[in-house]
Design a protein around this motif. Structure first.
Motif, short mmCIF file in Angstrom:
data_model
loop_
_atom_site.label_atom_id
_atom_site.label_comp_id
_atom_site.label_asym_id
_atom_site.label_seq_id
_atom_site.Cartn_x
_atom_site.Cartn_y
_atom_site.Cartn_z
N SER A 1 22.44 36.39 26.58
CA SER A 1 22.06 36.58 27.98
C SER A 1 22.02 38.07 28.31
CB SER A 1 23.07 35.93 28.93
OG SER A 1 23.67 34.79 28.38
N LEU A 2 22.97 38.81 27.78
CA LEU A 2 23.06 40.23 28.11
C LEU A 2 21.93 41.02 27.46
CD1 LEU A 2 26.94 40.60 27.81
CD2 LEU A 2 25.59 40.57 29.92
N GLU A 3 21.56 40.63 26.26
CA GLU A 3 20.44 41.33 25.60
C GLU A 3 19.14 41.10 26.38
OE1 GLU A 3 22.24 41.31 21.05
OE2 GLU A 3 20.90 39.67 21.67
N LEU A 4 18.96 39.88 26.82
CA LEU A 4 17.75 39.61 27.61
C LEU A 4 17.77 40.43 28.91
CD1 LEU A 4 15.84 36.32 27.91
CD2 LEU A 4 16.09 37.76 29.90
N THR A 5 18.95 40.46 29.52
CA THR A 5 19.10 41.23 30.77
C THR A 5 18.80 42.71 30.52
OG1 THR A 5 20.77 39.67 31.48
CG2 THR A 5 20.71 41.77 32.63
N ASP A 6 19.31 43.23 29.42
CA ASP A 6 19.08 44.65 29.13
C ASP A 6 17.60 44.93 28.86
OD1 ASP A 6 21.67 45.30 29.63
OD2 ASP A 6 22.33 45.20 27.55
N ALA A 7 16.93 43.96 28.27
CA ALA A 7 15.48 44.12 28.05
C ALA A 7 14.77 44.17 29.40
CB ALA A 7 14.96 42.96 27.20
N VAL A 8 15.21 43.34 30.32
CA VAL A 8 14.62 43.37 31.67
C VAL A 8 14.91 44.72 32.32
CG1 VAL A 8 14.79 42.36 33.99
CG2 VAL A 8 14.70 40.86 31.99
N ILE A 9 16.13 45.18 32.20
CA ILE A 9 16.50 46.47 32.80
C ILE A 9 15.64 47.61 32.22
CG2 ILE A 9 18.36 48.20 32.88
CD1 ILE A 9 20.30 45.82 33.34
#
Ligand code: IPM
Ligand code: MG
Length: 373
Positions: free
Chosen positions: A361-369
């Protein structure tokens, strides 16, 4: 002082995981808010007999809106078993906190967009862009239910309705009764919201979904009211469908529908179905809106087995965060966030397990960021 006060309600299970993701994004956007943590969820049911303690409700009243993660809810028998021994048999009854919040804050409108973002391998088809307006405080969710059926209630119903008689033989203790109470005001409000939205976003149709051929009074009221409202929006067509057929058509021709409007229970069912057309609960965002308060929640549950693993797809939560920003009037942040989510999906590089990937979840979030920059 911060511009906004947001009640921060992670709840149970993966609610915490996805709220962490939301927070990373909000901080990155420099969203100017003070976050007030609220106790809510299964833990408080077990230890206090109340999954939504009064202190949390009071705190929410001091805020502009709430962001809510997920909650565990269980059927009656199981809920009673998990209560602390000293709280058992004291009259505590488990009520779903989200349903209660909808009632307490009169969050009459549940807005559930279901959009097929290009590149999502879970889309049933491309070009699906449906927005569901679900009435959120009435109908079966009004909570007027009985079991056993009190004799007085039986008598009144039997006196007023010939069809009631045939149930007498079953015995009152063997009869359970749930009611679907709908008001003209409730119907008018949700249909009006749907039409206003259609007008604002240039949509051509609004489809009212019920079952008036069988539920003649409640379904009839919904459809009649929808016609009255539709008359005020001459540029937009009103389509009338039955819930069962609509489920079939949503699988067959989802791209045909723009806006669906329904009472509470049918809206609940439709919105899970529509969510699955565009990737399932990992993509399903929602807003519970009243006149001056909103509770924003992804529609997925708490998935206890994944708690703390940062495994689930945070997209539903990020799109929910987008809805919150939009509602607060931060349109620019909102559209930046949606574009960033869409572009991560389109790139097909960073994917959580539901999309066949192995990112957290965090990797996806960081990609969004990374796309927000
Ligand atoms: C939803 C959920 C809730 C509902 C549950 C958790 C009570 O299914 O938000 O759609 O039935 O409204
Ligand atoms: Mg539901």
């Amino acid at each position: 002082m911060a511009k906004y006060k947001v009640a921060w309600l992670p709840g149970d299970g993966v609610g915490n995981d996805v709220m962490d993701c939301a927070r990373r994004v909000l901080d990155h956007l420099e969203f100017d808010a003070e976050y007030l943590h609220g106790d809510i969820g299964w833990e408080f049911w077990k230890t206090e007999g109340d999954a939504l303690p009064q202190r949390t409700v009071e705190m929410m009243k001091e805020t502009d809106c709430a962001l809510f993660g997920a909650i565990t809810s269980k059927p009656k028998e199981e809920a009673d078993r998990e209560l602390l021994p000293e709280l058992r048999n004291k009259g505590f009854v488990y009520f779903s906190p989200i349903v209660r919040m909808r009632q307490l804050f009169n969050l009459h409108t549940n807005l559930r967009p279901c959009k097929a973002y290009p590149g999502n391998p879970l889309n049933l088809k491309d070009n699906i862009d449906i927005v569901i307006f679900r009435e959120n405080t009435e109908g079966m969710y009004g909570g007027v239910e009985f079991h056993p059926l009190p004799a007085e209630v039986f008598e009144v119903l039997a006196r007023n309705h010939p069809k009631m008689k045939k149930f007498e033989a079953a015995g009152l203790e063997n009869i359970a009764l749930s009611t679907r109470i709908m008001t003209r005001q409730g119907c008018r409000n949700i249909v009006t919201k749907a039409f206003e939205y259609a007008e604002k976003f240039g949509k051509k149709t609004v489809t009212v979904v019920d079952k008036p051929n069988v539920l003649r009074e409640t379904g009839g009221l919904m459809v009649r009211t929808a016609r009255e409202v539709a008359a005020q929006f001459p540029g937009i067509e009103l389509w009338e469908t039955n819930i069962d057929a609509q489920c079939m058509w949503l699988v067959k021709n989802p791209e045909k529908y723009e806006i669906l409007v329904a009472e509470n229970m049918f809206g609940d069912i439709l919105s899970d179905l529509a969510a699955q057309l565009v990737g399932g609960l990992g993509f399903a965002c929602s807003a519970n809106l009243g006149d001056d308060y909103g509770v924003f929640e992804p529609t997925h549950g708490s998935a206890p087995k994944y708690e703390g693993l940062y495994k689930v797809n945070p997209t539903a939560m990020l799109l929910t965060t987008r809805m919150m920003l939009e509602w607060l009037g931060e349109g620019e942040m909102a559209s930046k966030l949606e574009k960033a989510v869409a572009s991560v999906i389109a790139e097909k590089r960073v994917r959580t397990y539901d999309m066949g990937g192995s990112n957290t979840s965090l990797e996806l979030t960081d990609a969004v960021i990374a796309k927000l920059n």
